[in-house]
Design a protein around this motif. Structure first.
Motif, PDB file in Angstrom:
ATOM      1  N   SER A  42      -5.645 -42.824   6.115  1.00  0.00           N
ATOM      2  CA  SER A  42      -5.042 -41.784   6.948  1.00  0.00           C
ATOM      3  C   SER A  42      -5.897 -40.530   6.955  1.00  0.00           C
ATOM      4  O   SER A  42      -6.629 -40.256   6.005  1.00  0.00           O
ATOM      5  N   LEU A  43      -5.774 -39.796   8.037  1.00  0.00           N
ATOM      6  CA  LEU A  43      -6.385 -38.474   8.167  1.00  0.00           C
ATOM      7  C   LEU A  43      -5.446 -37.609   8.976  1.00  0.00           C
ATOM      8  O   LEU A  43      -4.702 -38.125   9.831  1.00  0.00           O
ATOM      9  N   ARG A  44      -5.502 -36.309   8.732  1.00  0.00           N
ATOM     10  CA  ARG A  44      -4.759 -35.375   9.577  1.00  0.00           C
ATOM     11  C   ARG A  44      -5.730 -34.374  10.159  1.00  0.00           C
ATOM     12  O   ARG A  44      -6.424 -33.660   9.430  1.00  0.00           O
ATOM     13  N   LEU A  45      -5.761 -34.330  11.472  1.00  0.00           N
ATOM     14  CA  LEU A  45      -6.560 -33.348  12.182  1.00  0.00           C
ATOM     15  C   LEU A  45      -5.701 -32.140  12.512  1.00  0.00           C
ATOM     16  O   LEU A  45      -4.507 -32.270  12.781  1.00  0.00           O
ATOM     17  N   SER A  46      -6.345 -30.986  12.495  1.00  0.00           N
ATOM     18  CA  SER A  46      -5.670 -29.746  12.852  1.00  0.00           C
ATOM     19  C   SER A  46      -6.413 -29.069  13.993  1.00  0.00           C
ATOM     20  O   SER A  46      -7.619 -29.253  14.159  1.00  0.00           O
ATOM     21  N   LEU A  79      -2.634 -33.722  14.325  1.00  0.00           N
ATOM     22  CA  LEU A  79      -2.678 -35.135  14.677  1.00  0.00           C
ATOM     23  C   LEU A  79      -2.733 -35.925  13.378  1.00  0.00           C
ATOM     24  O   LEU A  79      -3.754 -35.946  12.701  1.00  0.00           O
ATOM     25  N   GLN A  80      -1.602 -36.530  13.030  1.00  0.00           N
ATOM     26  CA  GLN A  80      -1.536 -37.379  11.850  1.00  0.00           C
ATOM     27  C   GLN A  80      -1.936 -38.788  12.249  1.00  0.00           C
ATOM     28  O   GLN A  80      -1.304 -39.386  13.132  1.00  0.00           O
ATOM     29  N   MET A  81      -2.972 -39.292  11.625  1.00  0.00           N
ATOM     30  CA  MET A  81      -3.499 -40.614  11.975  1.00  0.00           C
ATOM     31  C   MET A  81      -3.340 -41.550  10.783  1.00  0.00           C
ATOM     32  O   MET A  81      -3.944 -41.310   9.727  1.00  0.00           O
ATOM     33  N   ASN A  82      -2.536 -42.559  10.954  1.00  0.00           N
ATOM     34  CA  ASN A  82      -2.290 -43.544   9.907  1.00  0.00           C
ATOM     35  C   ASN A  82      -2.810 -44.914  10.328  1.00  0.00           C
ATOM     36  O   ASN A  82      -3.069 -45.153  11.504  1.00  0.00           O
ATOM     37  N   SER A  83      -2.951 -45.797   9.361  1.00  0.00           N
ATOM     38  CA  SER A  83      -3.403 -47.167   9.633  1.00  0.00           C
ATOM     39  C   SER A  83      -4.660 -47.161  10.497  1.00  0.00           C
ATOM     40  O   SER A  83      -4.761 -47.889  11.489  1.00  0.00           O
ATOM     41  N   LEU A  84      -5.603 -46.347  10.100  1.00  0.00           N
ATOM     42  CA  LEU A  84      -6.815 -46.188  10.902  1.00  0.00           C
ATOM     43  C   LEU A  84      -7.629 -47.467  10.948  1.00  0.00           C
ATOM     44  O   LEU A  84      -7.670 -48.236   9.975  1.00  0.00           O
ATOM     45  N   LYS A  85      -8.258 -47.664  12.093  1.00  0.00           N
ATOM     46  CA  LYS A  85      -9.069 -48.843  12.341  1.00  0.00           C
ATOM     47  C   LYS A  85     -10.500 -48.410  12.655  1.00  0.00           C
ATOM     48  O   LYS A  85     -10.714 -47.290  13.133  1.00  0.00           O
ATOM     49  N   PRO A  86     -11.470 -49.276  12.439  1.00  0.00           N
ATOM     50  CA  PRO A  86     -12.851 -48.910  12.785  1.00  0.00           C
ATOM     51  C   PRO A  86     -12.997 -48.482  14.243  1.00  0.00           C
ATOM     52  O   PRO A  86     -13.812 -47.601  14.552  1.00  0.00           O
ATOM     53  N   GLU A  87     -12.198 -49.063  15.122  1.00  0.00           N
ATOM     54  CA  GLU A  87     -12.290 -48.689  16.540  1.00  0.00           C
ATOM     55  C   GLU A  87     -11.738 -47.299  16.827  1.00  0.00           C
ATOM     56  O   GLU A  87     -11.854 -46.809  17.957  1.00  0.00           O
ATOM     57  N   ASP A  88     -11.135 -46.657  15.837  1.00  0.00           N
ATOM     58  CA  ASP A  88     -10.707 -45.265  16.000  1.00  0.00           C
ATOM     59  C   ASP A  88     -11.858 -44.291  15.764  1.00  0.00           C
ATOM     60  O   ASP A  88     -11.703 -43.086  15.974  1.00  0.00           O
ATOM     61  N   THR A  89     -12.993 -44.801  15.327  1.00  0.00           N
ATOM     62  CA  THR A  89     -14.156 -43.946  15.085  1.00  0.00           C
ATOM     63  C   THR A  89     -14.589 -43.260  16.372  1.00  0.00           C
ATOM     64  O   THR A  89     -14.825 -43.909  17.389  1.00  0.00           O
ATOM     65  N   ALA A  90     -14.663 -41.937  16.327  1.00  0.00           N
ATOM     66  CA  ALA A  90     -14.997 -41.150  17.514  1.00  0.00           C
ATOM     67  C   ALA A  90     -15.046 -39.676  17.131  1.00  0.00           C
ATOM     68  O   ALA A  90     -14.642 -39.299  16.034  1.00  0.00           O
ATOM     69  N   VAL A  91     -15.521 -38.880  18.068  1.00  0.00           N
ATOM     70  CA  VAL A  91     -15.348 -37.431  17.967  1.00  0.00           C
ATOM     71  C   VAL A  91     -14.025 -37.103  18.643  1.00  0.00           C
ATOM     72  O   VAL A  91     -13.793 -37.509  19.785  1.00  0.00           O
ATOM     73  N   TYR A  92     -13.179 -36.402  17.931  1.00  0.00           N
ATOM     74  CA  TYR A  92     -11.854 -36.067  18.437  1.00  0.00           C
ATOM     75  C   TYR A  92     -11.847 -34.614  18.916  1.00  0.00           C
ATOM     76  O   TYR A  92     -12.271 -33.706  18.188  1.00  0.00           O
ATOM     77  N   TYR A  93     -11.340 -34.433  20.128  1.00  0.00           N
ATOM     78  CA  TYR A  93     -11.301 -33.123  20.755  1.00  0.00           C
ATOM     79  C   TYR A  93      -9.862 -32.690  20.987  1.00  0.00           C
ATOM     80  O   TYR A  93      -9.036 -33.471  21.446  1.00  0.00           O
ATOM     81  N   CYS A  94      -9.624 -31.431  20.730  1.00  0.00           N
ATOM     82  CA  CYS A  94      -8.340 -30.812  21.026  1.00  0.00           C
ATOM     83  C   CYS A  94      -8.498 -29.983  22.298  1.00  0.00           C
ATOM     84  O   CYS A  94      -9.551 -29.368  22.518  1.00  0.00           O
ATOM     85  N   ALA A  95      -7.464 -29.981  23.121  1.00  0.00           N
ATOM     86  CA  ALA A  95      -7.534 -29.270  24.392  1.00  0.00           C
ATOM     87  C   ALA A  95      -6.210 -28.605  24.710  1.00  0.00           C
ATOM     88  O   ALA A  95      -5.144 -29.106  24.310  1.00  0.00           O
ATOM     89  N   ALA A  96      -6.292 -27.494  25.442  1.00  0.00           N
ATOM     90  CA  ALA A  96      -5.108 -26.746  25.845  1.00  0.00           C
ATOM     91  C   ALA A  96      -5.030 -26.685  27.363  1.00  0.00           C
ATOM     92  O   ALA A  96      -6.051 -26.477  28.033  1.00  0.00           O
TER      93      ALA A  96
END
Length: 122
Positions: free
Chosen positions: A17-21, A81-98
């Motif tokens: 798991s990871l949590r993005l802010s 963004l709470q991310m659980n049960s992460l998979k290799p295919e979730d690998t990416a740069v994650y962007y937040c937008a308003a």
């Protein structure tokens, strides 16, 4: 100009798991819908999830539904963004937008962060 800043990325093993802010530098943060997108090598930018200004409406991509959870704290001007049960295919740069509305189309978002790398090892 609204500055959006993400944090919390890193390296995690599959199943972890990871949590993005994300925070936005605006007094009117509570007026914005917020979204998360991701960009993996060789792929197009992909919608992940979004949340309404009040937090009462959320929307998820099928690929993350049931594993990821978006939430917000308007008093702190934060989106998570709470991310659980992460998979290799979730690998990416994650962007937040308003933006003004809850949407899947990145064109509906006005302000973007620089992104945070999430790497999921198998």
């Amino acid at each position: 100009q609204v500055q959006v800043v993400e944090s919390g990325g890193g390296l995690v093993q599959a199943g972890g798991s990871l949590r993005l802010s994300c925070t936005a530098s605006t007094r009117t943060f509570a007026n914005f819908a917020m979204g998360w997108f991701r960009l993996a090598p060789g792929k197009e930018r992909e919608f992940v999830t979004s949340i309404s200004w009040s937090g009462d409406r959320t929307h998820y991509a099928d690929s993350v539904k049931g594993r990821f959870t978006i939430s917000r704290d308007n008093a702190k001007k934060m989106v998570y963004l709470q991310m659980n049960s992460l998979k290799p295919e979730d690998t990416a740069v994650y962007y937040c937008a308003a933006g003004p509305i809850v949407a899947e189309d990145p064109k509906d978002y006005d302000f973007w962060g620089q992104g945070t790398q999430v790497t999921v090892s198998s």
